[in-house]
Design a protein around this motif. Structure first.
Motif, PDB file in Angstrom:
ATOM      1  N   THR A  96     -10.433  -3.561  -2.964  1.00  0.00           N
ATOM      2  CA  THR A  96      -9.792  -2.465  -3.691  1.00  0.00           C
ATOM      3  C   THR A  96      -9.565  -2.937  -5.129  1.00  0.00           C
ATOM      4  OG1 THR A  96      -7.504  -3.166  -3.283  1.00  0.00           O
ATOM      5  CG2 THR A  96      -8.558  -1.788  -1.582  1.00  0.00           C
ATOM      6  N   ASN A  99      -7.259  -5.692  -4.890  1.00  0.00           N
ATOM      7  CA  ASN A  99      -7.640  -6.794  -4.009  1.00  0.00           C
ATOM      8  C   ASN A  99      -9.133  -7.072  -4.197  1.00  0.00           C
ATOM      9  OD1 ASN A  99      -7.139  -8.737  -1.957  1.00  0.00           O
ATOM     10  ND2 ASN A  99      -7.893  -7.338  -0.386  1.00  0.00           N
ATOM     11  N   PRO A 205      -6.290  -2.797   6.140  1.00  0.00           N
ATOM     12  CA  PRO A 205      -5.109  -2.050   5.699  1.00  0.00           C
ATOM     13  C   PRO A 205      -4.418  -1.374   6.880  1.00  0.00           C
ATOM     14  CG  PRO A 205      -7.097  -0.803   5.263  1.00  0.00           C
ATOM     15  CD  PRO A 205      -7.551  -2.149   5.744  1.00  0.00           C
ATOM     16  N   LYS A 206      -3.231  -0.870   6.631  1.00  0.00           N
ATOM     17  CA  LYS A 206      -2.501  -0.181   7.696  1.00  0.00           C
ATOM     18  C   LYS A 206      -3.219   1.091   8.126  1.00  0.00           C
ATOM     19  CE  LYS A 206       2.097  -1.943   6.522  1.00  0.00           C
ATOM     20  NZ  LYS A 206       3.484  -1.579   6.105  1.00  0.00           N
ATOM     21  N   SER A 210      -5.060   5.149   3.327  1.00  0.00           N
ATOM     22  CA  SER A 210      -4.340   4.421   2.275  1.00  0.00           C
ATOM     23  C   SER A 210      -5.297   3.657   1.382  1.00  0.00           C
ATOM     24  CB  SER A 210      -3.311   3.469   2.908  1.00  0.00           C
ATOM     25  OG  SER A 210      -3.963   2.418   3.624  1.00  0.00           O
ATOM     26  N   ILE A 211      -6.403   3.175   1.950  1.00  0.00           N
ATOM     27  CA  ILE A 211      -7.414   2.458   1.170  1.00  0.00           C
ATOM     28  C   ILE A 211      -8.241   3.432   0.343  1.00  0.00           C
ATOM     29  CG2 ILE A 211      -9.625   1.252   1.401  1.00  0.00           C
ATOM     30  CD1 ILE A 211      -7.360  -0.644   1.500  1.00  0.00           C
TER      31      ILE A 211
END
Length: 496
Positions: A96, A99, A205-206, A210-211
């Protein structure tokens, strides 16, 4: 595992003093029925080291989109679950803007004794593999888990399916390859499991959403509702195909229709992303058609090259397996030796190139821009329907894809422009784009793997011609056009 499937990518040593064996999962995104994963296990056992499995997802790959990213991520989440079941130390990485992945893989490799990866002949994978091989200080091995027969057995690409079919049948008769282990159990892997902690960048990710919200994709292509990535969906589709559609494959596969009524497997995207292997499909289909009694001795040893009878007494099964093995392998083998970075019309045979030289100045009755093609804004309702299906669903019916490609050639200023348009549209929207078979499928529209056809036609010359009028005569298109109308929010049909 035999050495036929293994390619050594550099001249570096195996460093026994290091911490682990690394399997870099690039193309075969699964733990079961995977020759590369199996070889990594073998090496880890031999040198008594932990096995680490690294699967990364960069955010800057060509033709990236929310559609493709979500599809891949769904498979990664499933892989985490399977790795936990097996006790394997799985290191997933999702890049991301917060990240970034630059230098991460090289850092992971610093503690590796040896690295195993997937030998895939297309898109970004050959370059990624070659680049890493130069930068690291340990041996990098690339393993072929693409098909039934290791591609190293073939000395050159085949110029036509009938030629490769004969090669394949003779190989299967003379030296049937050993398949990969179909499924692993946790207790079989205890000697190579460990608890080496990964870099803090590693981990899923959770949630997928969200990503996706953090990435500015180059292409604005939405995910497709009810289309899910991953191995579970691949196995479900295979089971459904075998039980409900395989027996209809010979007579119904070419007829454009709604996906649920089309006698095709729908497995191409799942093969492309490696969530299912060709071997698995091959054995499952033959097990079904023989009531669980198939083995290599049941091959037709007297009829190599006969696509009607070679694998099974069922003609429908033989035709499906011919598409699965012969027609898939011909695309992979075409790029196997050279693994070209850029694929162009230069890959066409000489007779096609000479043909196009004669016809490059031919008058085109219609010429469309990329924007017009992309928005399905041509004069031809059938072509528009095929393009709409691609954009809305990430797939296109097999027969319609051939017609779709031929018409873009006919309606473009140049052959080169037509290729660029087809490459862009297919790779941007199709789940199974960016694949050797995607490229050879496009090049087939230009004459690859085909023969000259007569008489010569405008624009095409001796390259095979297809028309929407003949398609309307050949098939009943009501159901297909109604389906496309529903996709586009319209209730229309060519035939009120």
């Amino acid at each position: 595992m035999n050495s036929e499937r293994i390619r050594i990518c550099n001249d570096k040593p195996i460093r026994n003093q290091k911490t682990y064996v690394l399997y870099w999962m690039q193309a075969y995104r699964r733990f079961d029925a995977n020759h590369a994963f199996e070889h990594a296990i073998k090496l880890a056992r031999e040198i008594n080291k932990e096995l680490i499995v690294y699967e990364g997802l960069r955010m800057d790959y060509p033709w990236n989109s929310e559609r493709i990213h979500k599809f891949i991520l769904e498979g990664m989440f499933e892989n985490q679950t399977r790795a936990d079941e097996l006790g394997i130390n799985y290191w997933p990485f999702v890049e991301t803007p917060q990240n970034l992945g630059k230098g991460l893989l090289k850092e992971i490799c610093e503690d590796a004794c040896v690295i195993v990866t997937d030998d895939f002949p297309c898109f970004i994978i050959p370059d990624q593999t070659a680049s890493l091989a130069e930068k690291i200080d340990c041996q990098l091995l690339s393993v072929d888990s693409n098909s039934i027969i290791p591609f190293s057995r073939f000395q050159k690409p085949a110029s036509a399916a009938r030629i490769l079919r004969l090669w394949i049948h003779k190989e299967l008769n003379s030296n049937f390859p050993t398949p990969s282990k179909p499924i692993w159990k946790k207790e079989e892997l205890t000697s190579i499991t460990g608890k080496t902690k990964p870099n803090q960048k590693i981990g899923l990710p959770k949630s997928i959403d969200s990503i996706l919200k953090t990435i500015s994709f180059q292409n604005q292509v939405s995910p497709v509702k009810d289309v899910k990535g991953g191995r579970k969906e691949a196995l479900r589709l295979l089971d459904e195909f075998i039980k409900k559609k395989l027996d209809l494959y010979l007579t119904k596969r070419s007829e454009p229709n709604r996906p649920e009524q089309t006698a095709t497997s729908g497995l191409s995207p799942y093969l492309h992303f490696g969530w299912i292997g060709l071997e698995e499909i091959f054995y499952a289909v033959l097990k079904h058609s023989s009531n669980g009694k198939w083995n290599p001795e049941r091959l037709s040893h007297t009829k190599p090259g006969d696509r009607e009878n070679f694998y099974s007494p069922s003609i429908a099964t033989n035709h499906f397996l011919d598409e699965l093995v012969t027609w898939r392998d011909i695309g992979y083998l075409f790029f196997w030796k050279d693994k070209p970075k850029n694929i162009t019309l230069d890959h066409l045979p000489d007779w096609v190139k000479e043909n196009f030289k004669r016809h490059k100045k031919d008058h085109r009755e219609y010429i469309y821009t990329l924007e017009q093609f992309e928005s399905a804004n041509t004069h031809d309702e059938i072509w528009n329907a095929a393009q709409t299906e691609l954009v809305q669903t990430g797939r296109m019916h097999n027969y319609m894809r051939m017609l779709w490609g031929k018409k873009v050639i006919e309606w473009s200023k140049t052959y080169e422009e037509a290729f660029t348009t087809l490459e862009h549209l297919n790779n941007k929207y199709a789940f199974d784009g960016r694949n050797p078979n995607s490229y050879t499928g496009i090049l087939w529209c230009f004459g690859l793997f085909d023969r000259p056809w007569f008489p010569e036609r405008n624009v095409f010359g001796n390259v095979r011609f297809m028309s929407s009028d003949s398609t309307k005569k050949k098939f009943k298109l009501n159901s297909y056009m109604e389906y496309i109308g529903e996709l586009s929010g319209k209730s229309n049909s060519l035939f009120p």
